[in-house]
Scaffold this motif. Sequence first.
Motif, mmCIF file in Angstrom:
data_model
loop_
_atom_site.group_PDB
_atom_site.id
_atom_site.type_symbol
_atom_site.label_atom_id
_atom_site.label_comp_id
_atom_site.label_asym_id
_atom_site.label_seq_id
_atom_site.Cartn_x
_atom_site.Cartn_y
_atom_site.Cartn_z
ATOM 1 N N ILE A 26 -6.139 5.789 12.148
ATOM 2 C CA ILE A 26 -6.386 5.534 10.723
ATOM 3 C C ILE A 26 -7.738 6.108 10.317
ATOM 4 O O ILE A 26 -8.771 5.751 10.899
ATOM 5 N N ALA A 27 -7.695 7.001 9.331
ATOM 6 C CA ALA A 27 -8.947 7.487 8.726
ATOM 7 C C ALA A 27 -9.272 6.531 7.593
ATOM 8 O O ALA A 27 -8.538 6.454 6.618
ATOM 9 N N TRP A 28 -10.356 5.820 7.722
ATOM 10 C CA TRP A 28 -10.782 4.898 6.651
ATOM 11 C C TRP A 28 -11.843 5.686 5.880
ATOM 12 O O TRP A 28 -13.013 5.728 6.267
ATOM 13 N N VAL A 37 -19.366 4.797 -8.019
ATOM 14 C CA VAL A 37 -18.691 3.625 -7.453
ATOM 15 C C VAL A 37 -18.270 3.975 -6.027
ATOM 16 O O VAL A 37 -17.649 5.017 -5.787
ATOM 17 N N ALA A 38 -18.624 3.085 -5.079
ATOM 18 C CA ALA A 38 -18.289 3.352 -3.668
ATOM 19 C C ALA A 38 -16.819 3.056 -3.422
ATOM 20 O O ALA A 38 -16.353 1.945 -3.655
ATOM 21 N N ASN A 39 -16.092 4.060 -2.950
ATOM 22 C CA ASN A 39 -14.649 3.954 -2.746
ATOM 23 C C ASN A 39 -14.344 4.041 -1.248
ATOM 24 O O ASN A 39 -14.967 4.820 -0.529
ATOM 25 N N CYS A 40 -13.382 3.246 -0.796
ATOM 26 C CA CYS A 40 -12.850 3.494 0.547
ATOM 27 C C CYS A 40 -11.374 3.124 0.576
ATOM 28 O O CYS A 40 -10.923 2.261 -0.188
ATOM 29 N N ALA A 41 -10.626 3.807 1.432
ATOM 30 C CA ALA A 41 -9.187 3.558 1.564
ATOM 31 C C ALA A 41 -8.715 4.116 2.909
ATOM 32 O O ALA A 41 -9.284 5.093 3.416
ATOM 33 N N PRO A 42 -7.673 3.478 3.499
ATOM 34 C CA PRO A 42 -7.150 3.965 4.776
ATOM 35 C C PRO A 42 -6.074 5.042 4.606
ATOM 36 O O PRO A 42 -5.280 4.977 3.670
ATOM 37 N N PHE A 43 -6.040 5.974 5.544
ATOM 38 C CA PHE A 43 -5.051 7.062 5.538
ATOM 39 C C PHE A 43 -4.619 7.314 6.993
ATOM 40 O O PHE A 43 -5.434 7.713 7.815
ATOM 41 N N SER A 44 -3.336 7.087 7.262
ATOM 42 C CA SER A 44 -2.888 7.226 8.650
ATOM 43 C C SER A 44 -2.151 8.532 8.922
ATOM 44 O O SER A 44 -1.722 8.763 10.050
#
Length: 206
Positions: A26-28, A37-44
């Motif tokens: 998983i790339a978070w 705005v600080a953004n983060c999200a997972p990408f598998s």
Amino acid sequence: MDLELARLPVLERYKLLIGLVIPRPIAWVSTWSENGVANCAPFSFFNVISEEPPLCIVSFNRRSDGAMKHTLKNIRRTGEFVVNLADEGTANAMHASSAELPESESEFTKTGLTPVPAKMVKHPRIGEAAASLECRVERRIEFGPEREMVIGEILLIHAREGVVDPESRRISEANYRPIGRLFGSRYSTTRQRFNLPGSLPPGELP
Ligand SMILES: Cc1cc2nc3c(=O)[nH]c(=O)nc-3n(C[C@H](O)[C@H](O)[C@H](O)COP(=O)(O)O)c2cc1C
């Protein structure tokens, strides 16, 4: 059973592919939006693919309203991003950060994560992550309106204390407990590790 993908609806292909090719790393991914705005999200749909040059890939589809994912928008705007690696301790925050928030809301704030300045790119890394890979876009490949792959050159690895042995540069099995994505909300740990007998081909590290 044989399943010819060209004959299957797109959703069926997706279900089969993400159910069979497991566990996926998983790339978070963490980025700043245009408005700070600080953004983060997972990408598998993610992996490392080369060490010389050091490269990783992340692949994006669209948000439910058809818009471009904020992460991809931020990557396209800046040519940079950070891939953070989630472990058992950060699993809940990683999963919660997949929510489709409006651009004005931060997944960092929502999940209690700390944006920490990265060293070689302008985006934040996730302070709580086991490790972070600071990346510059090497190239982007569009596979039609729905899919786009970003190839990132990894410029710097930041590792949390205890994850990488400073002498041997080996990764600590005790201190690094990564998780993998299965399907939907299901994940796997890496607790049952084992050796297989026999020799390794030249070039593979023992
Ligand atoms: C574990 C996990 C893996 C995911 N993998 C992907 C992926 O590979 N590609 C993708 O486009 N979305 C993926 N998603 C969905 C995104 O995380 C989700 O669309 C998120 O809201 C995107 O946020 P953003 O618009 O702020 O970039 C995944 C979600 C989860 C929970």
